[in-house]
Design a protein around this motif. Sequence first.
Motif, short mmCIF file in Angstrom:
data_model
loop_
_atom_site.label_atom_id
_atom_site.label_comp_id
_atom_site.label_asym_id
_atom_site.label_seq_id
_atom_site.Cartn_x
_atom_site.Cartn_y
_atom_site.Cartn_z
N SER A 231 0.63 32.76 -10.49
CA SER A 231 0.73 33.86 -11.45
C SER A 231 0.31 33.48 -12.87
N ASN A 234 -3.04 34.94 -13.29
CA ASN A 234 -2.98 36.37 -13.64
C ASN A 234 -2.71 36.53 -15.14
N SER A 276 -6.94 38.42 -4.85
CA SER A 276 -5.56 38.54 -5.30
C SER A 276 -5.50 39.20 -6.69
N LEU A 277 -6.36 38.76 -7.60
CA LEU A 277 -6.38 39.36 -8.94
C LEU A 277 -6.74 40.84 -8.83
N SER A 279 -6.41 42.87 -6.32
CA SER A 279 -5.39 43.71 -5.68
C SER A 279 -4.18 43.92 -6.60
N SER A 280 -4.04 43.04 -7.62
CA SER A 280 -2.98 43.25 -8.61
C SER A 280 -3.49 44.06 -9.81
N VAL A 282 -5.86 43.16 -11.85
CA VAL A 282 -6.22 42.27 -12.97
C VAL A 282 -7.75 42.12 -12.98
#
Length: 425
Positions: A231, A234, A276-277, A279-280, A282
Amino acid sequence: MSAMNDNSVKMHWVLTVTTLLAAIQAASPAPTVSLLTDLPRFKNLQNVSIRSVLKTINDKRLKTSTFYFGSTIADLTLNTQNAEWTSARFKDTWNLAVAENDCKWFSNEPVAPGVFNLTACQSLRDFAFQHGIAFRGHNTLWHNQRPDWLVNNPFNFTVSQLNKTIIPTAVQTVVQGLGKNLVSWDVVNEALSDSATPGMSLTDCVVSAQRWPTFAIDGNSSSPMLFHDSSFINTAFINADKARKKIGSDMKLFYNDYNVWVTHSVTHCALKLVESLQSSGVAIDGVGIQSHYSANAQAFPSKESSHFTMDRLKSLGIEGAITELDVWLPDNSTASLRWQASIFGDILDSCLFSTNCHEFILWDNRDDESWLDGFNTTGVHQGTLFDANGLPKLPFFEVLARLLNFAEGGAEPCATSSGTSVCVL
Ligand SMILES: *[C@@H]1O[C@H](CO)[C@@H](O)[C@H](O)[C@H]1NC(C)=O
Ligand SMILES: *[C@@H]1O[C@H](CO)[C@@H](O)[C@H](O)[C@H]1NC(C)=O
Ligand SMILES: *[C@@H]1O[C@H](CO)[C@@H](O)[C@H](O)[C@H]1NC(C)=O
Ligand SMILES: *[C@@H]1O[C@H](CO)[C@@H](O)[C@H](O)[C@H]1NC(C)=O
Ligand SMILES: *[C@@H]1O[C@H](CO)[C@@H](O)[C@H](O)[C@H]1NC(C)=O
Ligand SMILES: *[C@@H]1O[C@H](CO)[C@@H](O)[C@H](O)[C@H]1NC(C)=O
Ligand SMILES: *[C@@H]1O[C@H](CO)[C@@H](O)[C@H](O)[C@H]1NC(C)=O
């Protein structure tokens, strides 16, 4: 004085070099290669400047956005006997500059948390703008070359302080402080493990790297864990995005790492990170593919592998950039020099002929300034396009020929670095 006389600079390369040296030990003889510069059309390029060819490429809009061919600058280089030469090359050769060391965290926030000094970084940006060229920021978050106050007191900050104050403040202050006219920033550098394996979770990709801020002491997996997940990455991207919005900039935000296409397992981790970024929610715009290679069969990517990575990044809707390119030469035979030229050429083509690659950036401008020559190893390094007298070498002319071929609408050359058994031009 070369940049390598600075111990902190040496330290910064330890990880990358371990990989490079392993590859060199397995050195294999250079194959016979075919080059564009062997062809009559590309034989006499002494009077053609790379900048004029870049102008043609950009005027003709042959790429989906401006194409940058860049190299490094350092305060040290600008203040040596090579200063005049350097200035000239940023007028006739490169149209982008990236700071070798002076935009890193230890330079930007050197003495205490919240006390910034962006002077060194800004002066290199100003050098670029005075030369009418673009500037790339490198980098806002890296485990290496951190300020002493962050290295020497590993237990002084809680995860919450790092995540809510230290990292956000550093990233935002630096991105805002360098301003809206940068082309791109490497927001996070080298967070993924060398020992990644296919199928690893993103958390494992990061934790197995054993670096700060996963562990309190960089490289010491017995030291207490700070972040148990990815994280902090992120956080860095979220704050870089906030900063660019505040200053109204459309600069691109990159994740930058090595081995992204040499071993597909690191590529796997990089793609997981991007997913991952995304899907968040970001923002991330690209992956910088650090390219410290060796003229050796196992130590540079095949053309197929280069395109594979570019295509995967494209399928995620983001860019790939070639960053930090140099090609270590194990000996100075003509065969090795030709192989080196073909490696530079193939990597350039894999960027030019991909619609999502707009930055192609070398690491160090000439052999006498190259970080490669700071290593106490046998072999001839000579990993740049210019020799120790600043004269263009065969790889320079091959790179120029590849650019000209692209500018003239030529087809993509075959994989010359695989040797004439695979590719004859
Ligand atoms: C390059 O330019 C110089 C000076 O104008 C000229 O003498 C030389 O013949 C040119 N070389 C080539 C290969 O065109
Ligand atoms: C900020 O950095 C510059 C360039 O490295 C240096 O000359 C100057 O002394 C620094 N300023 C302060 C207040 O430390
Ligand atoms: C540790 O951090 C605190 C603030 O959080 C600061 O007052 C103190 O000086 C720091 N100690 C060291 C050794 O840096
Ligand atoms: C690693 O960290 C542990 C725990 O903080 C410490 O006891 C040990 O001395 C460190 N090892 C090295 C090599 O720094
Ligand atoms: C760090 O901050 C990010 C947002 O910037 C958040 O998603 C994440 O949960 C935080 N991590 C920790 C360990 O607190
Ligand atoms: C090639 O390497 C040899 C042996 O290290 C050296 O003597 C020679 O000067 C080098 N030649 C060039 C052109 O660099
Ligand atoms: C290079 O390595 C050799 C052998 O290990 C050693 O004797 C020499 O002092 C080293 N030179 C430098 C400049 O580090």
